[in-house]
Design a protein around this motif. Sequence first.
Motif, PDB file in Angstrom:
ATOM      1  N   ILE A 136       0.844  -1.195   0.000  1.00 58.76           N
ATOM      2  CA  ILE A 136       0.000   0.000   0.000  1.00 58.76           C
ATOM      3  C   ILE A 136       0.877   1.243   0.000  1.00 58.76           C
ATOM      4  N   LEU A 137       0.595   2.164  -0.913  1.00 55.08           N
ATOM      5  CA  LEU A 137       1.213   3.485  -0.923  1.00 55.08           C
ATOM      6  C   LEU A 137       0.158   4.482  -0.449  1.00 55.08           C
ATOM      7  N   ILE A 138       0.474   5.238   0.592  1.00 53.97           N
ATOM      8  CA  ILE A 138      -0.484   6.219   1.106  1.00 53.97           C
ATOM      9  C   ILE A 138       0.044   7.628   0.862  1.00 53.97           C
ATOM     10  N   GLY A 139      -0.663   8.378   0.030  1.00 58.60           N
ATOM     11  CA  GLY A 139      -0.348   9.777  -0.236  1.00 58.60           C
ATOM     12  C   GLY A 139      -1.581  10.618   0.001  1.00 58.60           C
ATOM     13  N   THR A 140      -1.602  11.802  -0.591  1.00 59.51           N
ATOM     14  CA  THR A 140      -2.794  12.657  -0.485  1.00 59.51           C
ATOM     15  C   THR A 140      -3.356  12.903  -1.888  1.00 59.51           C
ATOM     16  N   VAL A 141      -2.724  13.797  -2.643  1.00 60.25           N
ATOM     17  CA  VAL A 141      -3.245  14.149  -3.967  1.00 60.25           C
ATOM     18  C   VAL A 141      -2.973  13.029  -4.966  1.00 60.25           C
ATOM     19  N   ALA A 142      -3.991  12.713  -5.758  1.00 58.98           N
ATOM     20  CA  ALA A 142      -3.869  11.627  -6.733  1.00 58.98           C
ATOM     21  C   ALA A 142      -2.783  11.909  -7.764  1.00 58.98           C
ATOM     22  N   SER A 143      -2.586  13.181  -8.086  1.00 64.48           N
ATOM     23  CA  SER A 143      -1.585  13.536  -9.108  1.00 64.48           C
ATOM     24  C   SER A 143      -0.184  13.117  -8.694  1.00 64.48           C
ATOM     25  N   SER A 144       0.067  12.986  -7.376  1.00 66.81           N
ATOM     26  CA  SER A 144       1.414  12.604  -6.924  1.00 66.81           C
ATOM     27  C   SER A 144       1.752  11.174  -7.346  1.00 66.81           C
ATOM     28  N   PHE A 145       0.747  10.318  -7.418  1.00 70.79           N
ATOM     29  CA  PHE A 145       0.998   8.945  -7.869  1.00 70.79           C
ATOM     30  C   PHE A 145       1.364   8.932  -9.349  1.00 70.79           C
ATOM     31  N   LEU A 146       0.732   9.815 -10.103  1.00 73.91           N
ATOM     32  CA  LEU A 146       0.956   9.850 -11.547  1.00 73.91           C
ATOM     33  C   LEU A 146       2.261  10.558 -11.885  1.00 73.91           C
ATOM     34  N   GLY A 147       2.596  11.616 -11.124  1.00 73.13           N
ATOM     35  CA  GLY A 147       3.774  12.405 -11.456  1.00 73.13           C
ATOM     36  C   GLY A 147       5.050  11.930 -10.785  1.00 73.13           C
ATOM     37  N   PHE A 148       4.952  11.464  -9.522  1.00 71.18           N
ATOM     38  CA  PHE A 148       6.155  11.173  -8.737  1.00 71.18           C
ATOM     39  C   PHE A 148       6.332   9.699  -8.379  1.00 71.18           C
ATOM     40  N   ARG A 149       5.264   8.907  -8.431  1.00 75.74           N
ATOM     41  CA  ARG A 149       5.356   7.512  -8.008  1.00 75.74           C
ATOM     42  C   ARG A 149       5.178   6.536  -9.169  1.00 75.74           C
TER      43      ARG A 149
END
Length: 376
Positions: free
Chosen positions: A4-17
């Motif tokens: 599980i990866l827990i972040g906040t903004v969805a864009s961070s998964f697309l841009g940084f992860r």
Amino acid sequence: MKIILIGTVASSFLGFRAELIESLLKQKYTVYAFTSEYKVEQLDLIKASGAIPVTYKMNRGGINPLSDVTTSYELSKKIKEIAPSLVFCYFSKPVIFGTLAAKLAKVPKVIGMLEGLGYTFTDQPEGLSKKAQLIKSIQILLYKVALPQLDKLIFLNPNDPQDLLERHSIKVKQVKVLGGIGLNLNEYPYQPIKSIDSPIRFLFIGRMLKEKGIHDFISAAKIVKQSYPNVQFTALGAIDSYNPGALQQSELDKLISSSIINYPGKVSNVQKWIADSHVFVLPSYREGVPRSTQEAMAIGRAVITTDVPGCRETVVDGVNGFLVEKWNPQALAEKMIYFIKNPEQIRKMGEESYEIAQEKFDGTKVNERLLDILGL
């Protein structure tokens, strides 16, 4: 195995992860991306990447203890249903409440990453406001509860663990310094400056906020233009009108009409703007490791930035640019004038930036380091 990866903004998964997710999928892990701020189309893109999007509620900027406790409890139920072998949290609130939730769900391994310490740990010329001091005190208290629960805590620069853990006596099992989140260098191809045409063009990229150094950039531009009126200054980024330290639209309109700066706003083709500039400038007060500077270096631009945590990780002073004292527009202007008087250094230092970016900020290499720290 499930991660599980827990972040906040969805864009961070697309841009940084994105590269991390791709690597995990290649190793046959099932990846769940927990996001609290999202649009439906972003969830679709996360799904298309191969990860499974999971939404949860969290007030990213709020400090309501009851709401945060509820968040942790609800998160723990969702984590327990999945039963992952690893939970990896990043950003401040997910590191705090995601860690507590994961421990409540009895996850065998929990790792956190703080990509910067944020506003409350950033020195201000006039000192922190009482509200910022209160928020910082609450943050430190929460960190003291959550961080010792982590198996590892990752920082981007070596100053952040000193300023958070050592200064506030927070015990953590293991600390690692990643050195930047890295870039997909194919998206920021090297574009060397072939000839130095006049006028010299300086570029700032960031939100139009005081702590990003926009006011110092403008003040330095005014100083330079007194002697070199044709030199161009461009600022790219969004205006945050609700932030008390933000550059206001009325100020911006005056600066544009008086030809102090160009302001195209927030753009999608940032690579083109960097390639069309000569020198990148970021007089920020503090960073994790600034992505915008990494982008400029990958394309091959000399850099002027402040000698503060995060920023100093991008520049070898006098080699690929200059480090200047924070809150000092005069010092900033002097380095700008150096490049105007010594244009051959623009190309030379830009080449050095490119070499450093290849070594330190190649997303593939950074991702390999991150996977090694995660033990995957």
